[in-house]
Design a protein around this motif. Sequence first.
Motif, short mmCIF file in Angstrom:
data_model
loop_
_atom_site.label_atom_id
_atom_site.label_comp_id
_atom_site.label_asym_id
_atom_site.label_seq_id
_atom_site.Cartn_x
_atom_site.Cartn_y
_atom_site.Cartn_z
N GLU A 204 0.67 -1.09 -0.11
CA GLU A 204 0.13 0.04 -0.02
C GLU A 204 0.92 1.41 -0.13
N GLY A 205 1.77 1.08 -0.47
CA GLY A 205 3.04 2.36 -0.52
C GLY A 205 2.51 3.51 -1.62
N ALA A 206 3.36 4.42 -1.47
CA ALA A 206 3.15 5.52 -2.36
C ALA A 206 3.75 5.05 -3.78
N GLU A 207 3.27 5.69 -4.78
CA GLU A 207 3.62 5.29 -6.13
C GLU A 207 4.64 6.07 -6.70
N VAL A 208 5.92 6.08 -5.82
CA VAL A 208 7.04 6.58 -6.32
C VAL A 208 7.92 5.96 -7.22
N GLY A 212 13.89 4.70 -11.88
CA GLY A 212 13.07 5.28 -13.04
C GLY A 212 11.83 4.09 -12.98
N LYS A 213 11.61 3.19 -12.26
CA LYS A 213 10.58 2.34 -12.40
C LYS A 213 9.89 2.52 -11.14
N PRO A 214 8.23 2.28 -11.37
CA PRO A 214 7.50 2.37 -10.01
C PRO A 214 8.07 1.54 -9.01
N ALA A 215 7.90 1.84 -7.70
CA ALA A 215 8.57 1.16 -6.47
C ALA A 215 7.77 1.52 -5.32
N PRO A 216 6.67 1.19 -5.01
CA PRO A 216 5.56 1.30 -3.96
C PRO A 216 6.73 1.47 -2.68
N THR A 217 6.51 2.56 -2.16
CA THR A 217 7.26 2.63 -1.08
C THR A 217 6.64 3.31 0.42
N SER A 218 6.72 2.83 1.70
CA SER A 218 6.30 3.58 2.80
C SER A 218 6.51 4.86 2.85
N THR A 219 5.64 5.73 3.25
CA THR A 219 5.55 7.23 3.42
C THR A 219 5.76 7.34 5.03
N SER A 220 6.23 6.26 5.70
CA SER A 220 5.92 6.50 7.14
C SER A 220 7.13 7.37 7.68
N ALA A 221 8.02 7.31 7.33
CA ALA A 221 9.25 8.11 7.81
C ALA A 221 8.94 9.61 7.63
N ALA A 222 8.71 10.02 6.32
CA ALA A 222 8.00 11.24 6.08
C ALA A 222 6.99 11.64 6.96
N GLU A 223 5.89 10.93 6.87
CA GLU A 223 5.00 11.35 7.77
C GLU A 223 5.25 11.62 9.39
N MET A 224 5.98 10.76 9.85
CA MET A 224 6.38 10.72 11.24
C MET A 224 7.36 12.26 11.25
N LEU A 280 21.36 -4.44 -1.94
CA LEU A 280 20.64 -5.60 -1.98
C LEU A 280 19.86 -5.99 -3.18
N TRP A 281 20.45 -6.14 -4.49
CA TRP A 281 19.71 -6.31 -5.65
C TRP A 281 18.91 -7.80 -5.45
N ILE A 282 19.30 -8.46 -4.42
CA ILE A 282 18.52 -9.91 -4.08
C ILE A 282 17.06 -9.92 -4.15
N HIS A 283 16.75 -8.67 -3.07
CA HIS A 283 15.15 -8.60 -2.73
C HIS A 283 14.44 -8.20 -3.95
N ARG A 284 13.18 -8.52 -3.86
CA ARG A 284 12.12 -8.11 -4.58
C ARG A 284 11.41 -6.59 -4.51
N ARG A 285 12.35 -5.58 -5.00
CA ARG A 285 12.06 -4.29 -4.92
C ARG A 285 10.98 -3.89 -5.66
N TRP A 286 10.51 -4.44 -6.96
CA TRP A 286 9.77 -3.67 -7.95
C TRP A 286 8.47 -4.51 -8.18
N LYS A 287 8.51 -5.87 -8.27
CA LYS A 287 7.55 -6.68 -8.37
C LYS A 287 6.35 -6.20 -9.58
N PRO A 288 7.11 -6.12 -10.76
CA PRO A 288 6.40 -5.54 -12.09
C PRO A 288 5.05 -6.49 -12.22
N GLU A 289 5.03 -8.04 -12.14
CA GLU A 289 3.89 -8.66 -12.57
C GLU A 289 2.77 -8.01 -11.65
N LEU A 290 2.77 -7.90 -10.51
CA LEU A 290 2.03 -7.68 -9.36
C LEU A 290 1.34 -6.25 -9.77
N GLN A 291 2.18 -5.29 -9.95
CA GLN A 291 1.90 -3.96 -10.37
C GLN A 291 1.18 -3.90 -11.80
#
Length: 305
Positions: A204-208, A212-224, A280-291
Motif C-alpha cells: 500500500e505504499g506511495a507510487e514513487v 525510473g520504475k514504479p517502486a511502492p514505498t512506505s511514506t511512514s518516515a516522512a509522515e512521522m 541488495l539487488w537480491i530482494h524483490r524491490r519492484w514486483k512488476p507482475e503484481l503492479q
Amino acid sequence: MGKNRKDDAPNPLHRWAILALVRAPLLLPYGLRGPVVGWLMSRVVAPIARYDQRVIDNLNYVLPDLDPAEVKRLSRAVPANTGRMLIEIASGDRFTDRIAKIQMQGPGLPALDQARAEGRPIIVVSGHFGNFDAARAALAQRGHQIGALYRPVDDPVLDTEFHTVLSRIAAPVFPRGRKGLGAMLRFLRKGNTVAILLDQFVHEGAEVTFFGKPAPTSTSAAEMALKYGALLIPVYGIRTGDGFDIIAEEPIPPSDAITMTQAINDSLEARVRAHMDQWLWIHRRWKPELQRTRAAAKTGPGPGA
C-alpha cells in the motif's frame, strides 16, 4: 476440517544453515571473516537459493542496457557484500570497535549535531546498502540514543538471534508491527533518533519511483517527520575495502509525504549507482507482475465490454 500444516513450521535445516553461517566464522580472525562468508554467500548460498538469478532479473528490469559482463560480476559481488555485512554485524564489539575509529562526514553533520543538542527527534533513513548498521553504530558512538525498526524473522529461534545481534550494535531495536511501532514512536517523541530502511516493496505504499520504475514505498518516515517536527536525514555506511565511509547527507526538507519519500529514493539511487555491488539487488524491490495486475484491476473493463 482444518489441517495442521507442518510446512508452516520452522525448517530446522534452514535454521541450522543460517546459524552456522553467522556463528562458525566467528572462530576465524576478524580480518578473514568477511572474505570467507562473502565467498560462501557468493559461490554456495546464492546459486542454491537462486539469489544470483534474482540479481540478474532486477538488473535486467531497471538497467536493460547494462553490460552483460557487469551483470554477471554483480550477480556474485552482491551476495558477497551481503555475506560480509552479516558476519560484520554478528561480530559485535569487534565490528563496533572498528567503526569507532571512523569519523563521520558529509554535509548533514551540523544538522545532526544541532538536532541532538536541541533534543529534537531525528529520523535517519537509509537502505540495504553497504552496511547500514555501520552508520547506526557510528551514530550511537557520536552520542545519539538510536533505535531501529526491524522486520521479525518467522523462525522464533532465528528472530531471537537476529534481535540479539542488532541490539549489540545499538539499542533499542523495535520489531515491525503495532506494538513495536508504538514503542518506537514513544522513543522518538522523547527527542531520540530512530533508523529506518525504506527500500522495500510495500503493497500500500506511495507510487514513487526507484531507478525510473514504479517502486511502492512506505511514506511512514516522512509522515512521522512532519507530524513530530523531526529531522529527516539520509545516512549511509559505504564500504571502502576493509573499512567504511559514514556519510550524512543534507536533510530532506519538509514538504509533503510523497515528495519527501521520492527524495529519499533519489538519494539512495544516487548512492547505489555509484556503488552498484553494495545494494541488495537480491530482494524483490519492484514486483512488476503484481503492479501490472493492479493497474489492470484499477482500469477495469472498457466501455465496450
